[in-house]
Design an enzyme around this catalytic site. Structure first.
Site, mmCIF file in Angstrom:
data_model
loop_
_atom_site.group_PDB
_atom_site.id
_atom_site.type_symbol
_atom_site.label_atom_id
_atom_site.label_comp_id
_atom_site.label_asym_id
_atom_site.label_seq_id
_atom_site.Cartn_x
_atom_site.Cartn_y
_atom_site.Cartn_z
ATOM 1 N NE ARG A 170 -4.007 -2.267 0.137
ATOM 2 C CZ ARG A 170 -3.435 -3.510 -0.485
ATOM 3 N NH1 ARG A 170 -2.200 -3.604 -0.771
ATOM 4 N NH2 ARG A 170 -4.086 -4.570 -0.722
ATOM 5 C CB SER A 226 -9.173 -2.848 3.731
ATOM 6 O OG SER A 226 -8.830 -3.357 4.614
ATOM 7 C CD GLU A 273 -5.484 -0.849 3.014
ATOM 8 O OE1 GLU A 273 -6.438 -0.042 1.495
ATOM 9 O OE2 GLU A 273 -5.590 -1.245 3.527
#
Length: 295
Positions: A167, A217, A287
């Site tokens: 990420r 998420s 995230e």
């Protein structure tokens, strides 16, 4: 109306909650929708000349905009969404919808993009975050990107220079903005590709609360653990602050169930981090990106 930017679609004091997947977010001073690289460059050059802040919002899928909104220019690439194929190379502008781009690859029997068939958002945001799912990620197929620097210059960045990680990409540090990207795909079988995409979408529908507004998420996967599992073990499924709650369907998601606010999201994220750490000793790392000003 800003006379120097005449002809560009610019909206003043526009509530950003109408454009975010979470359905939260205060107003942008100026929300701009450039149709091409020339209009984009005009906006950036003007903003820099006037010492006005500017940022690109992308499709605002893995993002929370605070309730006070964003000062200066917010740029959205909805109109910069062309997708082209040259042999097995797919080139997409930053505003191209990621899910629709995977369908284009499938239509031409090109394999490699299946993992992203259910990931909401834009090509630009996917490159920025090195988006991934089900064992695949953008870095596996990425060739290069054209980016806009903070000074308004356009340059090309190679896969090596992107320094992709989980990420993560180098442009998260440089501040460069993706305006298009090229991906290396391979010839495949249409039916096989279609079956795999159907399988992944079925898994997503079973496991994720797609029927509610959310930011996707919320937390990165901690080494050796799954964020959703840790949250569930801390008995946080269904925990609610204001109009936002931890999903009963997938504890790694927070959903807007009753006109929630960005503050509700932030408060719930902070509560989950603290509670999980107290329960398991693992500190979760968000995230989702959180930007803008508080009320």
């Amino acid at each position: 109306m800003i006379t120097e930017l005449h002809g560009i679609d610019i909206r003043e004091n526009e509530p950003l909650k109408h454009y975010t997947y979470t359905k939260v977010g205060g107003p942008a001073d100026f929300l701009a929708f450039p149709r091409n690289h020339y209009e984009l460059s005009r906006i950036v050059v003007y903003a820099n000349k006037e010492n006005m802040p500017w940022l690109v919002l992308g499709n605002a899928s893995n993002l929370i905009v605070r309730d006070g909104g964003i000062r200066g220019f917010v740029i959205m690439f909805d109109k910069l969404n062309a997708v082209h194929l040259n042999g097995y190379t797919l080139e997409a502008e930053a505003g191209a919808n990621l899910i629709e781009t995977t369908k284009i690859a499938k239509f031409h029997s090109l394999t490699g993009f299946e993992f992203a068939c259910g990931i909401p958002g834009s090509i630009g945001g996917a490159v920025f975050m090195n988006a991934g799912a089900y064992g695949g990620e953008i870095s596996h197929i990425f060739l290069s990107a054209k980016v806009l620097t903070s000074s308004g210059e356009i340059k090309t960045i190679s896969a090596r220079d992107m320094a992709f990680g989980y990420r993560h990409s180098a442009i998260q540090e440089t501040g460069d903005i993706v305006i298009s990207a090229k991906f290396a795909l391979k010839p495949g079988n249409y039916d096989t590709i279609s079956q795999e995409m159907n399988r992944l979408n079925h898994l997503r529908q079973l496991k994720q609360p797609l029927e509610f507004p959310s930011c996707g998420s919320v937390f990165k996967r901690p080494p050796g653990h799954f964020a959703g599992q840790l949250i569930m073990e801390a008995n946080l499924k269904g925990h609610r602050i204001g109009g936002v709650e931890v999903s009963e369907k997938h504890a790694g998601f927070m959903i807007n169930v009753a006109d929630g606010t960005a503050k509700d999201y932030e408060d719930l994220i902070a509560y989950v981090i603290e509670t999980v750490e107290n329960h398991s000793g693992v500190r979760l790392e968000p995230e989702v990106r959180i930007i803008g000003e508080n009320l």
